[in-house]
Design an enzyme around this catalytic site. Sequence first.
Site, PDB file in Angstrom:
ATOM      1  N   CYS A 135       0.816  -1.213   0.000  1.00  0.00           N
ATOM      2  CA  CYS A 135       0.000   0.000   0.000  1.00  0.00           C
ATOM      3  C   CYS A 135       0.849   1.263   0.000  1.00  0.00           C
ATOM      4  O   CYS A 135       0.353   2.337  -0.357  1.00  0.00           O
ATOM      5  CB  CYS A 135      -0.974  -0.024   1.168  1.00  0.00           C
ATOM      6  SG  CYS A 135      -2.273  -1.266   0.929  1.00  0.00           S
ATOM      7  N   HIS A 150      -7.457   2.186   5.406  1.00  0.00           N
ATOM      8  CA  HIS A 150      -6.641   1.964   6.597  1.00  0.00           C
ATOM      9  C   HIS A 150      -7.164   0.803   7.446  1.00  0.00           C
ATOM     10  O   HIS A 150      -7.350   0.957   8.654  1.00  0.00           O
ATOM     11  CB  HIS A 150      -6.591   3.228   7.463  1.00  0.00           C
ATOM     12  CG  HIS A 150      -5.936   4.398   6.815  1.00  0.00           C
ATOM     13  ND1 HIS A 150      -6.074   5.690   7.293  1.00  0.00           N
ATOM     14  CD2 HIS A 150      -5.142   4.490   5.724  1.00  0.00           C
ATOM     15  CE1 HIS A 150      -5.392   6.516   6.511  1.00  0.00           C
ATOM     16  NE2 HIS A 150      -4.824   5.816   5.557  1.00  0.00           N
TER      17      HIS A 150
END
Length: 524
Positions: free
Chosen positions: A90, A452
């Site tokens: 990510c 997240h």
Amino acid sequence: MSTQENTYDYVIVGGGTAGPVIANRLTEDPNTTVCVIEAGPDDRDHENVLRLKEWLSVLDGDLDMKYTTTEQPRGNSHILHSRARVLGGCSSHNTLISFRPFAEDLDEWVAAGAEGWDNATVQSYADRLKNNIVPIAEKDRNDMVKDWVSSASEAAGVPVVEDFNAKTSHGGGFADGAGFLSIAYDPYTGYRSSSSVAYLHPIMGVRDNLTVMLETWADRLEFDGDRATGVSATTKDGERVTVHARHEVVLAAGAVDSPRLLMLNGIGNAEELSAVGIEPRHDLKGVGENLQDHPESIIMWETGRRVPEETVMDSDAALFVRRDESDPRPDLMFHIYQIPFDDNTARLGYESPEEGYAVCMTPNIPRSRSRGKLSLTSSDPKVHPALDFRYFTDPDGYDEQTVVDGLKVAREVAATEPFKSWLKREVAPGPQVQTDEELSEYGRRAAHTVYHPAGTCRMGATDDEGAVVDPRLRVRGLKGLRVADASVFPTLPTPNPMVMVLTLGERAADLIREDRLAENEETR
């Protein structure tokens, strides 16, 4: 990078944000061999990955795992939870927004049983990071966002912050403020300073004790009794390979795929695993529980002038507001997007402004109180897990109220000069949406993720039956198996968590080395 040898001291599953940090630090010792198994390709082969400004091109593309959420009765059931399938993970597809860990967040970790993760210790590891983290360069700051920062400061009654990562007397964190963000990038080239760029690119092909297996999907953990001894995986050519670990297997596959891999191998809630046809190996009920996120909603305007082109990644500044004065941390966050971030507004029937004439604010919940769950629906490793974030289900309605408050604050910023002069009209939800009930309904249906996910292999005290790993990141009740990624977070940090994941990788490498030295002493 030889792949002939199949036995290493350490096998790391995941070349994402934390994995490269651990691999780099462990291979500083030329006598320590490490193999990193990464499902995606080399990021050096993808220019759009390396160029930060093109981050949106990676989402929902060939390098995206494309996870979705289950039905969300109080939220948005159509969210794509992008997870990158490429070296750097990510940190190769996010916006690289970087905040030092907050002292109070770490106090909560310690109180939750994460001994050794106190603020002073963690800040010392944050000081070691190799990433180039700097405030957005002046050449990348456009006039509209500068005006937004001024108006946000005025409307919210918060200071303009020049550097959100400026060290304080207690290490990291701030109460509130508006300003341009700090980013892990090279301001001269616009290239990322991702985990892979900072920690792997300089040593790949240089350190003979490092092997990186790319486009290789790990789906089975090998065991000898209660000790993990290796990983079985499939290469891009369909070949099955087994990589053995002399000392440890380290899962760094992220908050979705680390618990997923544990459960596929019989480590998790025994009753739930049996129900999907998986023979339980180790009953560990916390695996997949405690799923957390930073939800956000969106409010969009059409501008009367074309949005200036100077930008790092179209979301260059932020506003932090503290509503609860009993807590020193901000509890409401906003990004400004210089593009029509319209995935959810378009689905709800709102028209998007003409390209180049849209600006958005995204009220975000820094410490959401809702908790979700990740679970398997099949024993087939190819079937995606079920992600039930349970958005806006906290019993006190805190998350819902935060979004409502955020939409109101955003309108106050929009009504304040000099930013006001940039705006032509509010597009979504539109000025007709005014009551708290109307704002809540819109805000929850238009809600999105900031990508997240965390907490699904929660760290806790050694006697905490709900914890998956102990404070040294070792899987409870097993040997030779550790988890080191955002899944171990007891609670999600207040701001964007990338620096905390990198820092966790730094500390994980030290914990691994310390435990190995202790084992050597015991066997002498």
